[in-house]
Design a protein around this motif. Structure first.
Motif, PDB file in Angstrom:
ATOM      1  N   ILE A 141       0.745  -0.874   0.200  1.00 44.79           N
ATOM      2  CA  ILE A 141      -0.078  -0.429  -0.643  1.00 44.79           C
ATOM      3  C   ILE A 141       0.845   0.861  -0.465  1.00 44.79           C
ATOM      4  CG2 ILE A 141      -2.454  -1.265   0.818  1.00 44.79           C
ATOM      5  CD1 ILE A 141      -0.783   0.278   3.591  1.00 44.79           C
ATOM      6  N   GLY A 142       0.549   2.158  -0.039  1.00 42.63           N
ATOM      7  CA  GLY A 142       1.194   3.647  -0.425  1.00 42.63           C
ATOM      8  C   GLY A 142       1.628   4.162  -1.121  1.00 42.63           C
ATOM      9  N   LEU A 143       2.240   5.282  -1.861  1.00 44.00           N
ATOM     10  CA  LEU A 143       3.849   5.148  -2.762  1.00 44.00           C
ATOM     11  C   LEU A 143       4.915   4.814  -2.442  1.00 44.00           C
ATOM     12  CD1 LEU A 143       1.865   9.412  -3.958  1.00 44.00           C
ATOM     13  CD2 LEU A 143       1.651   6.888  -4.764  1.00 44.00           C
ATOM     14  N   ILE A 145       7.803   5.603  -1.995  1.00 44.65           N
ATOM     15  CA  ILE A 145       8.719   6.657  -2.011  1.00 44.65           C
ATOM     16  C   ILE A 145      10.203   6.068  -0.954  1.00 44.65           C
ATOM     17  CG2 ILE A 145       7.295   8.868  -2.280  1.00 44.65           C
ATOM     18  CD1 ILE A 145       6.857   9.149   0.491  1.00 44.65           C
ATOM     19  N   GLY A 146      10.007   4.988  -0.616  1.00 43.55           N
ATOM     20  CA  GLY A 146      10.956   4.378   0.026  1.00 43.55           C
ATOM     21  C   GLY A 146      10.920   4.497   1.426  1.00 43.55           C
ATOM     22  N   SER A 147       9.922   4.901   2.277  1.00 43.21           N
ATOM     23  CA  SER A 147       9.621   5.168   3.586  1.00 43.21           C
ATOM     24  C   SER A 147      10.251   3.823   4.205  1.00 43.21           C
ATOM     25  CB  SER A 147       8.234   5.257   3.631  1.00 43.21           C
ATOM     26  OG  SER A 147       7.344   6.089   2.830  1.00 43.21           O
ATOM     27  N   ARG A 148      10.585   4.480   5.779  1.00 43.03           N
ATOM     28  CA  ARG A 148      11.259   3.073   6.569  1.00 43.03           C
ATOM     29  C   ARG A 148      11.084   3.379   8.058  1.00 43.03           C
ATOM     30  NH1 ARG A 148      14.114   0.167   3.457  1.00 43.03           N
ATOM     31  NH2 ARG A 148      15.309   0.669   2.076  1.00 43.03           N
ATOM     32  N   THR A 149      10.277   4.640   7.761  1.00 42.40           N
ATOM     33  CA  THR A 149      10.028   5.360   9.423  1.00 42.40           C
ATOM     34  C   THR A 149       8.484   4.918   9.493  1.00 42.40           C
ATOM     35  OG1 THR A 149      10.079   7.451   9.279  1.00 42.40           O
ATOM     36  CG2 THR A 149      12.284   6.869   9.872  1.00 42.40           C
ATOM     37  N   PRO A 150       7.773   5.295  11.133  1.00 46.27           N
ATOM     38  CA  PRO A 150       6.530   5.103  11.300  1.00 46.27           C
ATOM     39  C   PRO A 150       5.785   6.182  10.158  1.00 46.27           C
ATOM     40  CG  PRO A 150       7.363   3.873  12.764  1.00 46.27           C
ATOM     41  CD  PRO A 150       8.627   4.902  11.958  1.00 46.27           C
ATOM     42  N   PRO A 151       6.296   7.869  10.508  1.00 45.93           N
ATOM     43  CA  PRO A 151       5.841   8.639   9.503  1.00 45.93           C
ATOM     44  C   PRO A 151       5.752   8.668   8.725  1.00 45.93           C
ATOM     45  CG  PRO A 151       7.577   9.575  11.421  1.00 45.93           C
ATOM     46  CD  PRO A 151       7.591   8.020  11.886  1.00 45.93           C
ATOM     47  N   GLU A 152       7.345   8.098   8.122  1.00 50.00           N
ATOM     48  CA  GLU A 152       7.058   7.998   6.781  1.00 50.00           C
ATOM     49  C   GLU A 152       6.192   6.812   5.639  1.00 50.00           C
ATOM     50  OE1 GLU A 152      11.925   8.657   5.634  1.00 50.00           O
ATOM     51  OE2 GLU A 152      11.644   6.817   5.839  1.00 50.00           O
ATOM     52  N   ILE A 153       6.316   6.091   6.427  1.00 48.45           N
ATOM     53  CA  ILE A 153       4.965   4.810   6.185  1.00 48.45           C
ATOM     54  C   ILE A 153       3.400   5.313   6.083  1.00 48.45           C
ATOM     55  CG2 ILE A 153       4.450   2.753   6.492  1.00 48.45           C
ATOM     56  CD1 ILE A 153       6.443   2.110   7.244  1.00 48.45           C
ATOM     57  N   ALA A 154       3.230   6.442   6.991  1.00 43.41           N
ATOM     58  CA  ALA A 154       1.734   6.982   6.656  1.00 43.41           C
ATOM     59  C   ALA A 154       1.690   7.653   6.212  1.00 43.41           C
ATOM     60  CB  ALA A 154       2.070   8.026   8.008  1.00 43.41           C
ATOM     61  N   VAL A 155       3.135   8.760   5.807  1.00 36.61           N
ATOM     62  CA  VAL A 155       2.710   9.893   4.570  1.00 36.61           C
ATOM     63  C   VAL A 155       2.661   9.060   3.604  1.00 36.61           C
ATOM     64  CG1 VAL A 155       3.881  11.361   3.687  1.00 36.61           C
ATOM     65  CG2 VAL A 155       4.052  11.437   5.616  1.00 36.61           C
ATOM     66  N   ALA A 156       2.899   8.420   3.260  1.00 37.87           N
ATOM     67  CA  ALA A 156       2.863   7.188   1.517  1.00 37.87           C
ATOM     68  C   ALA A 156       1.681   6.571   1.825  1.00 37.87           C
ATOM     69  CB  ALA A 156       3.991   6.277   1.929  1.00 37.87           C
ATOM     70  N   LEU A 158      -1.067   7.513   3.179  1.00 38.30           N
ATOM     71  CA  LEU A 158      -2.223   8.784   2.693  1.00 38.30           C
ATOM     72  C   LEU A 158      -1.692   9.333   1.571  1.00 38.30           C
ATOM     73  CD1 LEU A 158      -1.606   9.632   6.936  1.00 38.30           C
ATOM     74  CD2 LEU A 158      -3.702   9.015   5.686  1.00 38.30           C
ATOM     75  N   ALA A 159      -1.237   9.485   1.098  1.00 38.68           N
ATOM     76  CA  ALA A 159      -0.632  10.410  -0.194  1.00 38.68           C
ATOM     77  C   ALA A 159      -1.404   8.843  -0.900  1.00 38.68           C
ATOM     78  CB  ALA A 159       0.897  10.480  -0.776  1.00 38.68           C
ATOM     79  N   GLY A 160      -1.038   7.770  -0.653  1.00 36.28           N
ATOM     80  CA  GLY A 160      -1.498   7.181  -1.703  1.00 36.28           C
ATOM     81  C   GLY A 160      -2.890   6.972  -1.744  1.00 36.28           C
ATOM     82  N   LEU A 161      -3.440   6.827  -0.313  1.00 36.80           N
ATOM     83  CA  LEU A 161      -4.620   7.225  -0.502  1.00 36.80           C
ATOM     84  C   LEU A 161      -5.678   9.008  -0.689  1.00 36.80           C
ATOM     85  CD1 LEU A 161      -5.465   5.721   2.876  1.00 36.80           C
ATOM     86  CD2 LEU A 161      -5.689   4.634   0.642  1.00 36.80           C
ATOM     87  N   LEU A 162      -5.441   9.896  -0.403  1.00 32.64           N
ATOM     88  CA  LEU A 162      -5.613  11.361  -1.380  1.00 32.64           C
ATOM     89  C   LEU A 162      -5.218  11.325  -2.695  1.00 32.64           C
ATOM     90  CD1 LEU A 162      -3.493  13.559   1.066  1.00 32.64           C
ATOM     91  CD2 LEU A 162      -6.219  13.157   1.425  1.00 32.64           C
ATOM     92  N   ALA A 163      -4.398  10.614  -3.650  1.00 33.82           N
ATOM     93  CA  ALA A 163      -4.336  10.381  -5.125  1.00 33.82           C
ATOM     94  C   ALA A 163      -5.983   9.396  -5.209  1.00 33.82           C
ATOM     95  CB  ALA A 163      -3.192   9.803  -5.577  1.00 33.82           C
ATOM     96  N   ASP A 164      -6.144   8.482  -4.898  1.00 35.82           N
ATOM     97  CA  ASP A 164      -7.065   7.414  -5.101  1.00 35.82           C
ATOM     98  C   ASP A 164      -8.315   8.065  -4.600  1.00 35.82           C
ATOM     99  OD1 ASP A 164      -8.656   5.003  -5.245  1.00 35.82           O
ATOM    100  OD2 ASP A 164      -9.463   5.762  -4.013  1.00 35.82           O
ATOM    101  N   ARG A 165      -8.769   8.821  -3.904  1.00 36.13           N
ATOM    102  CA  ARG A 165      -9.743  10.105  -3.421  1.00 36.13           C
ATOM    103  C   ARG A 165      -9.969  10.834  -4.702  1.00 36.13           C
ATOM    104  NH1 ARG A 165      -9.293  13.393   2.238  1.00 36.13           N
ATOM    105  NH2 ARG A 165      -8.381  14.907   0.849  1.00 36.13           N
ATOM    106  N   ASN A 166      -8.910  11.581  -4.905  1.00 34.29           N
ATOM    107  CA  ASN A 166      -8.853  12.918  -5.929  1.00 34.29           C
ATOM    108  C   ASN A 166      -8.779  12.060  -7.495  1.00 34.29           C
ATOM    109  OD1 ASN A 166      -8.651  14.413  -3.912  1.00 34.29           O
ATOM    110  ND2 ASN A 166      -6.682  14.620  -3.421  1.00 34.29           N
ATOM    111  N   ALA A 167      -8.955  11.463  -7.906  1.00 33.10           N
ATOM    112  CA  ALA A 167      -8.565  10.284  -9.055  1.00 33.10           C
ATOM    113  C   ALA A 167      -7.747   9.928  -9.797  1.00 33.10           C
ATOM    114  CB  ALA A 167     -10.009  10.644  -9.417  1.00 33.10           C
ATOM    115  N   ARG A 168      -6.291  10.253  -8.810  1.00 32.79           N
ATOM    116  CA  ARG A 168      -5.176  10.385  -9.641  1.00 32.79           C
ATOM    117  C   ARG A 168      -4.210   9.580  -9.253  1.00 32.79           C
ATOM    118  NH1 ARG A 168      -7.442  14.960 -11.031  1.00 32.79           N
ATOM    119  NH2 ARG A 168      -6.568  16.578 -11.079  1.00 32.79           N
TER     120      ARG A 168
END
Length: 174
Positions: A141-143, A145-156, A158-168
């Protein structure tokens, strides 16, 4: 071509000249974990209605009340709900996912490496969940972006969910 921010609704929001639209989405983080805490905090800032589902009463996440089963989500697990399982090592994965797949949740994903078969596949198969239902569970799940830490994983995530929410599609492709 130049434009004023009056001509661009996104620019108006960014400059504080217009309110952001209500997201109209629910985010359910499953299992108390550092990633769940970040998802819930950041998700609320992004306009999601946020909930924690933690079936183990011995586990908690400071600052967040937890529903212990799906019935405690009080109707919020609807067709606007995005559900993220934040721990792929929990024994409860099979029963929790089985029950989530019976809900009207719009999107269900589980964290984990794409290099390995997710443990949810076998857990759900062992419970008799048909393969077409198992395929509804997104992983990874997520974009990417090479996420490794909990905040980075959450950002990736949520970015994927936002892209989906915005049809991007996400990423930098426009």
């Amino acid at each position: 071509m130049t434009h004023t921010h009056d001509e661009d609704p996104a620019c108006e929001v960014a400059h504080g000249d217009a309110p952001a639209e209500e997201a109209g989405r629910t985010l359910v983080a499953v299992f108390a974990s550092p990633v769940a805490g970040c998802l819930l905090r950041f998700g609320a800032e992004l306009g999601f209605r946020t909930f924690l589902l933690e079936p183990d009463p011995a586990r908690h996440l400071d600052g967040f009340a937890a529903a212990r089963d799906l019935s405690e989500l009080d109707g919020h697990l609807d067709a606007t709900a995005d559900v993220v399982l934040t721990d792929h090592h929990r024994e409860e994965i099979g029963p929790v996912l089985r029950d989530l797949l019976k809900s009207p949740a719009r999107w269900i994903g589980i964290m984990g490496s794409p290099r390995h078969t997710g443990p949810h596949v076998r857990a759900l198969g062992d419970l008799g969940v048909p393969p077409e239902e198992i395929a509804r569970v997104h992983r990874p799940i997520g974009l990417n972006i090479g996420s490794r830490t909990p905040p980075e994983i959450a950002v990736a995530t949520l970015a994927g969910l936002l892209a989906d929410r915005n049809a991007r599609p996400g990423g930098f492709a426009f």
